[in-house]
Motif scaffolding. Structure first.
Motif, PDB file in Angstrom:
ATOM      1  N   PHE A 252       0.838  -1.193   0.000  1.00  0.00           N
ATOM      2  CA  PHE A 252       0.000   0.000   0.000  1.00  0.00           C
ATOM      3  C   PHE A 252       0.873   1.243   0.000  1.00  0.00           C
ATOM      4  CE2 PHE A 252       0.620  -1.073   4.437  1.00  0.00           C
ATOM      5  CZ  PHE A 252       0.720   0.139   5.104  1.00  0.00           C
ATOM      6  N   ASP A 253       0.232   2.395  -0.191  1.00  0.00           N
ATOM      7  CA  ASP A 253       0.924   3.644  -0.501  1.00  0.00           C
ATOM      8  C   ASP A 253       0.408   4.738   0.423  1.00  0.00           C
ATOM      9  OD1 ASP A 253       1.920   5.983  -1.694  1.00  0.00           O
ATOM     10  OD2 ASP A 253       0.913   5.680  -3.612  1.00  0.00           O
ATOM     11  N   GLN A 273       7.985   6.206   8.954  1.00  0.00           N
ATOM     12  CA  GLN A 273       8.164   4.919   9.621  1.00  0.00           C
ATOM     13  C   GLN A 273       7.015   4.648  10.592  1.00  0.00           C
ATOM     14  OE1 GLN A 273      10.834   2.653   9.206  1.00  0.00           O
ATOM     15  NE2 GLN A 273       9.746   1.270  10.578  1.00  0.00           N
ATOM     16  N   ARG A 274       6.699   5.618  11.418  1.00  0.00           N
ATOM     17  CA  ARG A 274       5.669   5.420  12.431  1.00  0.00           C
ATOM     18  C   ARG A 274       4.281   5.268  11.814  1.00  0.00           C
ATOM     19  NH1 ARG A 274       6.985   7.009  17.744  1.00  0.00           N
ATOM     20  NH2 ARG A 274       4.825   6.482  18.260  1.00  0.00           N
ATOM     21  N   VAL A 275       3.981   6.056  10.789  1.00  0.00           N
ATOM     22  CA  VAL A 275       2.621   5.975  10.243  1.00  0.00           C
ATOM     23  C   VAL A 275       2.406   4.676   9.462  1.00  0.00           C
ATOM     24  CG1 VAL A 275       2.317   8.468  10.247  1.00  0.00           C
ATOM     25  CG2 VAL A 275       3.114   7.363   8.163  1.00  0.00           C
ATOM     26  N   PHE A 276       3.443   4.164   8.813  1.00  0.00           N
ATOM     27  CA  PHE A 276       3.303   2.847   8.191  1.00  0.00           C
ATOM     28  C   PHE A 276       3.047   1.775   9.256  1.00  0.00           C
ATOM     29  CE2 PHE A 276       4.833   4.212   3.992  1.00  0.00           C
ATOM     30  CZ  PHE A 276       4.128   3.356   3.168  1.00  0.00           C
ATOM     31  N   GLU A 277       3.786   1.850  10.350  1.00  0.00           N
ATOM     32  CA  GLU A 277       3.589   0.874  11.425  1.00  0.00           C
ATOM     33  C   GLU A 277       2.154   0.932  11.959  1.00  0.00           C
ATOM     34  OE1 GLU A 277       6.606   1.963  14.162  1.00  0.00           O
ATOM     35  OE2 GLU A 277       8.242   1.278  12.878  1.00  0.00           O
ATOM     36  N   ARG A 278       1.637   2.145  12.142  1.00  0.00           N
ATOM     37  CA  ARG A 278       0.269   2.274  12.627  1.00  0.00           C
ATOM     38  C   ARG A 278      -0.739   1.723  11.618  1.00  0.00           C
ATOM     39  NH1 ARG A 278      -3.208   7.743  14.116  1.00  0.00           N
ATOM     40  NH2 ARG A 278      -5.188   6.632  14.324  1.00  0.00           N
ATOM     41  N   ASP A 325      14.048   9.120   6.229  1.00  0.00           N
ATOM     42  CA  ASP A 325      12.871   8.503   6.827  1.00  0.00           C
ATOM     43  C   ASP A 325      12.092   7.743   5.751  1.00  0.00           C
ATOM     44  OD1 ASP A 325      10.693   7.923   8.551  1.00  0.00           O
ATOM     45  OD2 ASP A 325       9.727   9.828   8.070  1.00  0.00           O
ATOM     46  N   VAL A 326      11.877   8.398   4.623  1.00  0.00           N
ATOM     47  CA  VAL A 326      11.145   7.784   3.507  1.00  0.00           C
ATOM     48  C   VAL A 326      11.915   6.599   2.923  1.00  0.00           C
ATOM     49  CG1 VAL A 326      10.320   8.182   1.143  1.00  0.00           C
ATOM     50  CG2 VAL A 326       9.861   9.869   2.926  1.00  0.00           C
ATOM     51  N   HIS A 327      13.196   6.797   2.663  1.00  0.00           N
ATOM     52  CA  HIS A 327      13.974   5.749   1.992  1.00  0.00           C
ATOM     53  C   HIS A 327      14.451   4.658   2.942  1.00  0.00           C
ATOM     54  CE1 HIS A 327      14.293   7.096  -2.199  1.00  0.00           C
ATOM     55  NE2 HIS A 327      14.056   8.286  -1.663  1.00  0.00           N
ATOM     56  N   GLY A 328      14.537   4.957   4.209  1.00  0.00           N
ATOM     57  CA  GLY A 328      15.030   3.978   5.161  1.00  0.00           C
ATOM     58  C   GLY A 328      13.952   3.176   5.854  1.00  0.00           C
ATOM     59  N   LEU A 329      12.752   3.157   5.299  1.00  0.00           N
ATOM     60  CA  LEU A 329      11.653   2.422   5.919  1.00  0.00           C
ATOM     61  C   LEU A 329      12.059   0.968   6.176  1.00  0.00           C
ATOM     62  CD1 LEU A 329       8.645   3.832   3.856  1.00  0.00           C
ATOM     63  CD2 LEU A 329       9.124   4.234   6.278  1.00  0.00           C
ATOM     64  N   THR A 330      11.772   0.518   7.386  1.00  0.00           N
ATOM     65  CA  THR A 330      12.304  -0.756   7.866  1.00  0.00           C
ATOM     66  C   THR A 330      11.192  -1.608   8.461  1.00  0.00           C
ATOM     67  OG1 THR A 330      14.373   0.400   8.388  1.00  0.00           O
ATOM     68  CG2 THR A 330      14.054  -1.788   9.363  1.00  0.00           C
ATOM     69  N   ARG A 331      11.088  -2.844   8.003  1.00  0.00           N
ATOM     70  CA  ARG A 331      10.086  -3.772   8.515  1.00  0.00           C
ATOM     71  C   ARG A 331      10.424  -4.208   9.936  1.00  0.00           C
ATOM     72  NH1 ARG A 331      10.585  -7.557   3.201  1.00  0.00           N
ATOM     73  NH2 ARG A 331       8.987  -6.618   1.869  1.00  0.00           N
ATOM     74  N   ALA A 332       9.487  -4.880  10.574  1.00  0.00           N
ATOM     75  CA  ALA A 332       9.662  -5.306  11.957  1.00  0.00           C
ATOM     76  C   ALA A 332      10.827  -6.263  12.124  1.00  0.00           C
ATOM     77  CB  ALA A 332       8.381  -5.961  12.475  1.00  0.00           C
ATOM     78  N   ASP A 333      11.159  -7.026  11.075  1.00  0.00           N
ATOM     79  CA  ASP A 333      12.275  -7.973  11.178  1.00  0.00           C
ATOM     80  C   ASP A 333      13.617  -7.331  10.865  1.00  0.00           C
ATOM     81  OD1 ASP A 333      12.180  -7.606   8.447  1.00  0.00           O
ATOM     82  OD2 ASP A 333      11.856  -9.722   7.947  1.00  0.00           O
ATOM     83  N   GLY A 334      13.629  -6.018  10.629  1.00  0.00           N
ATOM     84  CA  GLY A 334      14.870  -5.311  10.353  1.00  0.00           C
ATOM     85  C   GLY A 334      15.219  -5.214   8.888  1.00  0.00           C
TER      86      GLY A 334
END
Length: 469
Positions: A252-253, A273-278, A325-334
């Protein structure tokens, strides 16, 4: 406007608002708060280099008919690899059937320029499906669109091969910012929305099983962050979460704009990062290997910057924080979250506070445009080798260089925030460290060892580059 515009404003931005007409059809081809688990607090370092280079996922839109040469040249000069092509119904639907041949010129020009097209099918809530050249809000029409367009433009498609083109369209999207009303829209219900996207995805996959389909960008988590339904894009993301979870949709976007007053860069709760997590938590997205796409991002420039009390120098420094922040988006597994990262607006479309240029041909950058140009000049050919959003630290390598990013804006951005930063694992052949803060080079330091502690005043981020890899 996003990040502070009135929620009832129909001309709400994105490819369907910024640069588009309010009413009727304008024929154009364009490239265009609840408790939740935040992976920011248990993210680990990315274990190895991989994925696309920074430049390969950068770019923007929108290009209009007859303007390909100058704007494609601008993307190439920025070392940016993606262009959003936003199509309106009279571009992609003729009478009662899809019309992919109408965009042959746009697609071929973009692909031949070495730019990857990101194709967006625009559809607004107020479109009349009974009007000529208009698809219905249903599964069959959108299945036919996906199948026809992917059949003509996917990598390896006969049409492209017959025109000497070996690459093609890998990503498709539809229905930009459906959450603008902050509630379910009776003219585009959750059920209709889901049927349309499922149809598009199934159609694309019928022609190209490897094709990726992503919902058009959501604005709620930027404009309406404090509203309880923002994390589900006011119901629209939640309506297609099951399609994401089973792999029908690739991800999603989220559209993200920053400033001082409405979506302040200085508050990490507004970070991408935070808003994607939410969104993942609130919409109950369980699948982890999805694309985290951002097709519109920026920090507002003048005249809005002056109204809110910050200047160009501050804005360009904020943009460096925002960029990583935009380019360094990181999933929960790192692991690195893949997906395109497109700026709005590299040119002069929509409201002036989004303009990254004062002129389009030749391109004359302003505000974020200068920061974007400078950052890409440094890192376009680099990949992440370490990502830790909790620390606010990232490491990249490529193109004979090594880079470290320290998001030292404040303690909410980095658990290491402070006046000193230790640069570790400097390559043995490196002779110099260059320190850039988004606005200017603040220092050039001779390398004296494999690790060095440098001066980093709090209040800004730093891009630190070594001249060896």
């Amino acid at each position: 406007m996003v990040g502070g515009r009135p929620s009832g404003d129909l001309d709400h931005g994105g490819s369907s608002g910024r640069g588009a007409c309010r009413g009727g059809l304008r024929k154009q081809i364009s490239v265009g708060i609840g408790i939740f688990l935040s992976c920011r607090f248990f993210t680990v370092a990315s274990p190895e280099a991989g994925g696309d280079t920074i430049g390969a996922v950068c770019g923007g839109g929108n290009l209009y008919r007859g303007e390909y040469a100058a704007k494609l040249a601008t993307l190439a000069s920025l070392k940016a690899g993606v262009a959003r092509i936003s199509l309106y119904p009279n571009d992609y639907f003729e009478r009662t059937a899809p019309s992919p041949a109408r965009i042959d010129v746009a697609l071929l020009a973009t692909l031949r320029a070495g730019i990857e097209p990101y194709v967006m099918f625009e559809f607004r809530h107020n479109y009349d499906s009974a009007a000529p050249n208009m698809p219905d809000r249903n599964y069959p029409d959108w299945f036919s669109i996906g199948k026809a367009f992917a059949g003509r433009f996917a990598p390896g498609a006969e049409f492209l091969r017959s025109n000497g083109v070996t690459n093609g369209v890998r990503r498709w999207a539809a229905i930009n910012e459906p959450d603008w009303r902050a509630a379910e829209d009776s003219n585009l219900t959750y059920s209709q929305y889901r049927d349309m996207l499922k149809g598009l995805a199934d159609g694309v996959h019928a022609s190209d099983p490897a094709g990726k389909v992503i919902p058009g960008g959501y604005l709620a988590l930027n404009r309406d962050l404090r509203k309880p339904t923002a994390g589900t894009a006011h119901g629209y993301l939640a309506a297609v979460a099951d399609l994401i979870n089973v792999g029908t949709l690739a991800g999603f976007d989220l559209h993200q704009y920053y400033d001082k007053r409405y979506a302040p860069v200085e508050k990490h709760e507004f970070s991408v990062q935070r808003v994607f997590e939410r969104a993942i938590h609130d919409s109950k997205i369980r699948r982890t290997d999805i694309e985290w796409t951002v097709t519109e991002h920026n920090v507002k420039a003048d005249p809005e910057a002056s109204k809110q009390g910050y200047d160009e120098q501050t804005m360009r420094r904020w943009f460096l924080t925002h960029f990583f922040d935009v380019h360094g988006l990181t999933r929960a597994d790192g692991s690195k979250a893949p997906g395109v990262r497109l700026a709005w607006n590299i040119w002069r479309q929509s409201a002036k506070e989004f303009h990254m240029a004062d002129a389009d041909d030749p391109w004359a950058p302003r505000f974020a445009g200068m920061a974007y140009r400078d950052i890409l000049a440094y890192v376009h050919d680099m990949r992440f080798t370490y990502q830790n959003p909790k620390e606010g630290v990232y490491r990249l390598a490529g193109g004979g260089k090594t880079a470290w990013v320290f998001q030292n804006l404040n303690a909410s951005w980095s658990s290491l925030s402070g006046a000193r930063f230790k640069v570790k694992d400097i390559p043995p052949k490196a002779a110099k460290l260059t320190v850039f803060d988004g606005y200017e080079v603040t220092n050039e330091i001779p390398v004296t060892g494999a690790s060095m502690t440098i001066h980093t005043p709090v209040g800004r981020s730093y891009l630190i580059l070594a001249d060896a890899q």
